[in-house]
Write a protein that holds these residues in place. Sequence first.
Motif, short mmCIF file in Angstrom:
data_model
loop_
_atom_site.label_atom_id
_atom_site.label_comp_id
_atom_site.label_asym_id
_atom_site.label_seq_id
_atom_site.Cartn_x
_atom_site.Cartn_y
_atom_site.Cartn_z
N GLU A 32 11.06 0.57 -2.88
CA GLU A 32 10.31 0.81 -1.64
C GLU A 32 10.93 -0.03 -0.54
O GLU A 32 11.25 -1.21 -0.74
CB GLU A 32 8.85 0.42 -1.85
CG GLU A 32 7.95 0.88 -0.74
CD GLU A 32 6.48 0.74 -1.10
OE1 GLU A 32 5.71 0.43 -0.19
OE2 GLU A 32 6.13 0.94 -2.27
N THR A 33 11.14 0.59 0.63
CA THR A 33 11.76 -0.10 1.74
C THR A 33 11.28 0.50 3.06
O THR A 33 10.75 1.61 3.07
CB THR A 33 13.30 -0.02 1.67
OG1 THR A 33 13.85 -0.80 2.72
CG2 THR A 33 13.79 1.40 1.79
N GLN A 34 11.51 -0.23 4.13
CA GLN A 34 11.19 0.28 5.46
C GLN A 34 12.45 0.67 6.21
O GLN A 34 12.37 1.23 7.29
CB GLN A 34 10.41 -0.77 6.25
CG GLN A 34 9.05 -1.03 5.66
CD GLN A 34 8.30 -2.13 6.38
OE1 GLN A 34 8.83 -2.77 7.28
NE2 GLN A 34 7.07 -2.36 5.97
N HIS A 36 15.92 2.87 6.56
CA HIS A 36 16.53 4.11 6.10
C HIS A 36 17.90 3.84 5.47
O HIS A 36 18.28 4.48 4.48
CB HIS A 36 16.65 5.08 7.26
CG HIS A 36 17.01 6.47 6.86
ND1 HIS A 36 17.47 6.82 5.62
CD2 HIS A 36 16.96 7.64 7.55
CE1 HIS A 36 17.70 8.11 5.56
NE2 HIS A 36 17.39 8.63 6.73
N THR A 62 7.97 9.68 1.95
CA THR A 62 8.04 9.05 3.26
C THR A 62 6.61 8.82 3.72
O THR A 62 5.90 9.77 4.03
CB THR A 62 8.79 9.94 4.27
OG1 THR A 62 10.09 10.23 3.74
CG2 THR A 62 8.92 9.24 5.60
N GLY A 65 4.36 5.98 9.33
CA GLY A 65 3.66 4.87 9.96
C GLY A 65 3.19 5.22 11.35
O GLY A 65 3.51 6.25 11.91
N HIS A 69 1.54 0.18 11.37
CA HIS A 69 2.27 0.19 10.10
C HIS A 69 3.60 0.92 10.28
O HIS A 69 3.62 2.06 10.72
CB HIS A 69 1.46 0.93 9.01
CG HIS A 69 0.13 0.32 8.75
ND1 HIS A 69 -0.02 -0.89 8.13
CD2 HIS A 69 -1.12 0.76 9.02
CE1 HIS A 69 -1.30 -1.17 8.02
NE2 HIS A 69 -2.00 -0.18 8.56
N THR A 71 7.08 2.97 9.16
CA THR A 71 7.37 4.00 8.17
C THR A 71 7.98 3.35 6.93
O THR A 71 8.85 2.49 7.02
CB THR A 71 8.34 5.03 8.76
OG1 THR A 71 7.72 5.61 9.90
CG2 THR A 71 8.67 6.13 7.76
N THR A 72 7.52 3.79 5.76
CA THR A 72 7.99 3.25 4.49
C THR A 72 8.52 4.38 3.62
O THR A 72 7.96 5.46 3.60
CB THR A 72 6.84 2.54 3.75
OG1 THR A 72 6.29 1.54 4.62
CG2 THR A 72 7.32 1.87 2.49
N TYR A 73 9.62 4.10 2.91
CA TYR A 73 10.22 5.07 2.00
C TYR A 73 10.03 4.56 0.58
O TYR A 73 10.27 3.40 0.29
CB TYR A 73 11.71 5.24 2.28
CG TYR A 73 12.01 5.63 3.71
CD1 TYR A 73 11.90 6.95 4.11
CD2 TYR A 73 12.37 4.67 4.64
CE1 TYR A 73 12.16 7.31 5.42
CE2 TYR A 73 12.63 5.03 5.95
CZ TYR A 73 12.53 6.35 6.33
OH TYR A 73 12.79 6.70 7.63
N ARG A 74 9.61 5.45 -0.32
CA ARG A 74 9.39 5.08 -1.72
C ARG A 74 10.12 6.07 -2.62
O ARG A 74 9.98 7.28 -2.49
CB ARG A 74 7.91 5.11 -2.06
CG ARG A 74 7.62 4.68 -3.48
CD ARG A 74 6.17 4.80 -3.85
NE ARG A 74 5.35 4.00 -2.96
CZ ARG A 74 4.08 4.27 -2.68
NH1 ARG A 74 3.50 5.31 -3.21
NH2 ARG A 74 3.41 3.50 -1.86
#
Length: 86
Positions: A32-34, A36, A62, A65, A69, A71-74
Amino acid sequence: MPGQRRRRQRQQRHDERHRPECVPGRWEPLFETQGHTELQQFLRRFQEEGRVTDPAHVRIDTLCGRLTHPTTYRVSAYVPDAETPR
């Protein structure tokens, strides 16, 4: 080519039976990261390592956010349940 339609239909039926949704299991988060670019680097490493052979068993979520918050990618991989012995 003779028999091509039959082979294609057989392959489609096989793929439909073995989709992650048809096999009991769960999606297990791996990363998981914010950022890209971090996501792209992880996916590149993940592919090079060959940890998952079927792309249908990898899911990229995706989480959009807003102002509070980011946007976070998992990245998640599908893990089938262990079969119970009979």
